[in-house]
Design an enzyme around this catalytic site. Structure first.
Site, PDB file in Angstrom:
ATOM      1  N   ALA A 110       0.808  -1.227   0.000  1.00  0.00           N
ATOM      2  CA  ALA A 110       0.000   0.000   0.000  1.00  0.00           C
ATOM      3  C   ALA A 110       0.838   1.272   0.000  1.00  0.00           C
ATOM      4  O   ALA A 110       0.319   2.347  -0.293  1.00  0.00           O
ATOM      5  CB  ALA A 110      -0.943  -0.022   1.201  1.00  0.00           C
ATOM      6  N   ALA A 111       2.133   1.159   0.331  1.00  0.00           N
ATOM      7  CA  ALA A 111       2.992   2.345   0.267  1.00  0.00           C
ATOM      8  C   ALA A 111       3.726   2.431  -1.074  1.00  0.00           C
ATOM      9  O   ALA A 111       4.527   3.339  -1.284  1.00  0.00           O
ATOM     10  CB  ALA A 111       4.010   2.307   1.405  1.00  0.00           C
ATOM     11  N   GLY A 112       3.438   1.516  -1.964  1.00  0.00           N
ATOM     12  CA  GLY A 112       4.138   1.469  -3.253  1.00  0.00           C
ATOM     13  C   GLY A 112       3.475   2.346  -4.298  1.00  0.00           C
ATOM     14  O   GLY A 112       2.438   2.976  -4.060  1.00  0.00           O
ATOM     15  N   GLN A 113       4.074   2.347  -5.486  1.00  0.00           N
ATOM     16  CA  GLN A 113       3.612   3.315  -6.499  1.00  0.00           C
ATOM     17  C   GLN A 113       2.305   2.903  -7.184  1.00  0.00           C
ATOM     18  O   GLN A 113       1.482   3.765  -7.501  1.00  0.00           O
ATOM     19  CB  GLN A 113       4.714   3.635  -7.500  1.00  0.00           C
ATOM     20  CG  GLN A 113       5.320   2.442  -8.208  1.00  0.00           C
ATOM     21  CD  GLN A 113       5.980   2.838  -9.514  1.00  0.00           C
ATOM     22  OE1 GLN A 113       6.004   3.998  -9.897  1.00  0.00           O
ATOM     23  NE2 GLN A 113       6.496   1.849 -10.230  1.00  0.00           N
ATOM     24  N   ILE A 114       2.077   1.637  -7.406  1.00  0.00           N
ATOM     25  CA  ILE A 114       0.789   1.250  -8.008  1.00  0.00           C
ATOM     26  C   ILE A 114      -0.349   1.532  -7.024  1.00  0.00           C
ATOM     27  O   ILE A 114      -1.380   2.109  -7.378  1.00  0.00           O
ATOM     28  CB  ILE A 114       0.780  -0.234  -8.419  1.00  0.00           C
ATOM     29  CG1 ILE A 114       1.744  -0.439  -9.584  1.00  0.00           C
ATOM     30  CG2 ILE A 114      -0.627  -0.689  -8.815  1.00  0.00           C
ATOM     31  CD1 ILE A 114       1.806  -1.842 -10.111  1.00  0.00           C
TER      32      ILE A 114
ATOM     33  N   ARG B  28      14.180 -14.100 -13.837  1.00  0.00           N
ATOM     34  CA  ARG B  28      12.770 -14.287 -13.484  1.00  0.00           C
ATOM     35  C   ARG B  28      12.608 -15.372 -12.405  1.00  0.00           C
ATOM     36  O   ARG B  28      11.828 -15.228 -11.469  1.00  0.00           O
ATOM     37  CB  ARG B  28      11.997 -14.643 -14.758  1.00  0.00           C
ATOM     38  CG  ARG B  28      10.503 -14.568 -14.577  1.00  0.00           C
ATOM     39  CD  ARG B  28       9.764 -14.757 -15.895  1.00  0.00           C
ATOM     40  NE  ARG B  28       8.334 -14.842 -15.628  1.00  0.00           N
ATOM     41  CZ  ARG B  28       7.530 -13.797 -15.552  1.00  0.00           C
ATOM     42  NH1 ARG B  28       7.989 -12.577 -15.712  1.00  0.00           N
ATOM     43  NH2 ARG B  28       6.243 -13.963 -15.302  1.00  0.00           N
TER      44      ARG B  28
ATOM     45  N   VAL C 211      -1.523  -8.856  -8.410  1.00  0.00           N
ATOM     46  CA  VAL C 211      -0.827  -7.940  -9.324  1.00  0.00           C
ATOM     47  C   VAL C 211       0.687  -8.130  -9.211  1.00  0.00           C
ATOM     48  O   VAL C 211       1.413  -8.071 -10.196  1.00  0.00           O
ATOM     49  CB  VAL C 211      -1.214  -6.472  -8.993  1.00  0.00           C
ATOM     50  CG1 VAL C 211      -0.445  -5.492  -9.875  1.00  0.00           C
ATOM     51  CG2 VAL C 211      -2.716  -6.258  -9.154  1.00  0.00           C
TER      52      VAL C 211
ATOM     53  N   ASN D   2       4.334  -9.288  -9.191  1.00  0.00           N
ATOM     54  CA  ASN D   2       4.947 -10.237 -10.138  1.00  0.00           C
ATOM     55  C   ASN D   2       5.849 -11.272  -9.489  1.00  0.00           C
ATOM     56  O   ASN D   2       6.441 -10.986  -8.457  1.00  0.00           O
ATOM     57  CB  ASN D   2       5.751  -9.439 -11.173  1.00  0.00           C
ATOM     58  CG  ASN D   2       4.853  -8.932 -12.272  1.00  0.00           C
ATOM     59  OD1 ASN D   2       3.919  -9.621 -12.663  1.00  0.00           O
ATOM     60  ND2 ASN D   2       5.131  -7.739 -12.752  1.00  0.00           N
TER      61      ASN D   2
ATOM     62  N   ASP E  55      -1.932  -5.710 -19.981  1.00  0.00           N
ATOM     63  CA  ASP E  55      -1.546  -6.202 -21.306  1.00  0.00           C
ATOM     64  C   ASP E  55      -2.704  -6.010 -22.292  1.00  0.00           C
ATOM     65  O   ASP E  55      -2.526  -5.574 -23.427  1.00  0.00           O
ATOM     66  CB  ASP E  55      -1.160  -7.687 -21.212  1.00  0.00           C
ATOM     67  CG  ASP E  55      -0.178  -7.923 -20.085  1.00  0.00           C
ATOM     68  OD1 ASP E  55       0.914  -7.347 -20.144  1.00  0.00           O
ATOM     69  OD2 ASP E  55      -0.517  -8.650 -19.133  1.00  0.00           O
TER      70      ASP E  55
ATOM     71  N   HIS F  44       1.477 -13.049 -17.658  1.00  0.00           N
ATOM     72  CA  HIS F  44       1.896 -11.647 -17.713  1.00  0.00           C
ATOM     73  C   HIS F  44       3.425 -11.639 -17.794  1.00  0.00           C
ATOM     74  O   HIS F  44       4.122 -11.523 -16.796  1.00  0.00           O
ATOM     75  CB  HIS F  44       1.407 -10.880 -16.478  1.00  0.00           C
ATOM     76  CG  HIS F  44       1.993  -9.506 -16.402  1.00  0.00           C
ATOM     77  ND1 HIS F  44       1.716  -8.520 -17.327  1.00  0.00           N
ATOM     78  CD2 HIS F  44       2.884  -8.947 -15.541  1.00  0.00           C
ATOM     79  CE1 HIS F  44       2.397  -7.430 -17.032  1.00  0.00           C
ATOM     80  NE2 HIS F  44       3.117  -7.659 -15.950  1.00  0.00           N
TER      81      HIS F  44
END
Ligand code: NAX
Length: 324
Positions: free
Chosen positions: A12-16, A98, A128, A130, A157, A185
């Site tokens: 929740a503190a991230g950019q998305i 990856r 969401v 990855n 996408d 994704h």
């Protein structure tokens, strides 16, 4: 006044999250008559930044935001929630493959899958963070929540592909329908122009440049994330947030007649995918249940793309098999 919908947001503190949370709180997602309670999950070092996000939410005085809380404990953050946006995860660091990322982030989704058992009975989970398909697989396999409640995000996408096709055909984005994005994704996803339609006509009648479709459109959708990172210096944020919210709504609102939406869900073997993989499919809602749109066909060229992404997901599953 309706009962509040309780939405958990991780990372929740991230950019998305920063782009998603204010829309959730403002009524832009669930409407002006639907109260929303937000429940945030972060790692301990990020709680201070999260406090600032919550100050800003207070400072917006949103009428629809009836409460919020923050925790670094998944059990607390998921208690009683109706929807969970699992955004939080570690980004890929320099030199990381990856498979390394899968091993770093996979364990997060073991704990979160278990903690989701505390959510409300109508829970929907959107993964969401990855590698989102495989993280979703890990979460669902570690949870007692019914597996059809989990999905992973392919919507960015899809949105990217839709705009590229609309621009090429010189039509509004709404004219592009029946667009599937198969698989993962990742750079191997297959954005399927073969079944797409433009203004109701088969796409191939409108965009006749097959070379562009195969050799520009498909790789451009597959690598769009990297191009944004190169231009912006950090990964897609607002578009990721919008896609996550679009995705969430597609599981709550009737699917437009004759069309579908795209998300990765647990395969039951449709289109020859191994049952038990989380695979990107075209979906439609029937009541509040989703179903995979069946009966689409692919050329040999398209099927080879499909098989490549299927193999990639098999390999990812192998890397995390001890977490399943
Ligand atoms: P940020 O690094 O800005 O934010 C991630 C946040 O997650 C951080 O605040 C971090 O503290 C938090 N976090 C880490 N571990 C956590 C845990 N165990 N529990 C709760 N929170 C935790 O990344 P952002 O740009 O917001 O991206 C988030 C994720 O979305 C990344 O994994 C990214 O790769 C992924 N994306 C997925 C997309 C998709 O289409 N599926 C597209 C957009 C995006 O790239």
């Amino acid at each position: 006044m309706a009962e509040p919908i309780r939405v958990a947001v991780t990372g929740a503190a991230g950019q998305i999250a920063y782009s998603a949370i204010f829309r959730l709180a403002s009524g832009a997602v669930f409407g002006p008559d639907q109260p929303v309670h937000l429940s945030f999950l972060e790692i301990t070092p990020a709680m201070k930044v999260l406090e600032a996000v919550m100050m800003e939410l207070d400072d917006c005085a949103f009428p629809t935001l009836v409460g919020m809380d923050a925790s670094d404990q998944a059990d607390q953050a998921f208690d009683g929630v109706n929807a969970a946006l699992l955004i939080g995860s570690r980004p890929r660091g320099p030199g990381m493959e990856r498979a390394d990322l899968i091993r770093v982030n996979g364990p997060i989704f073991v704990g979160q899958g278990k903690a989701l058992n505390r959510a409300a009975a109508d829970l929907r989970v959107v993964v969401v963070g990855n590698p989102c398909n495989t993280n979703c697989l890990i979460a669902m396999r570690n949870s007692d929540v019914p597996k059809d409640r989990f999905s992973a995000m392919m919507r960015l996408d899809y949105n990217r592909a839709k705009t590229m096709l609309a621009k090429k055909a010189n039509v509004p984005v709404t004219a592009v329908t029946n667009l599937a994005v198969w698989g993962n994704h990742s750079n191997n996803q297959y954005p399927d122009f073969e079944n797409a339609r433009i203004q109701g006509r088969p796409l191939s009648e409108v965009i006749t440049d097959e070379d562009w479709l195969k050799n520009t459109f498909v790789p451009d959708v597959q690598t769009r994330g990297a191009v944004v990172i190169k231009a912006r210096g950090s990964s897609s944020a607002a578009s990721g947030a919008i896609a996550a919210l679009d995705h969430l709504l597609s599981f709550r609102q009737p699917t437009p007649a004759g069309d579908w939406f795209v998300a990765a869900v647990l395969s039951e073997g449709q289109y020859g995918v191994d049952p038990g993989l989380v695979f990107g499919y075209p979906l439609r809602l029937k009541g509040d249940q989703w179903e995979v749109v069946e009966g689409l066909t692919l050329s040999d060229w398209g099927r080879a793309k499909f098989d490549a992404v299927l193999n990639e997901l098999r390999q990812e599953r192998e890397v995390v098999k001890d977490l399943l």
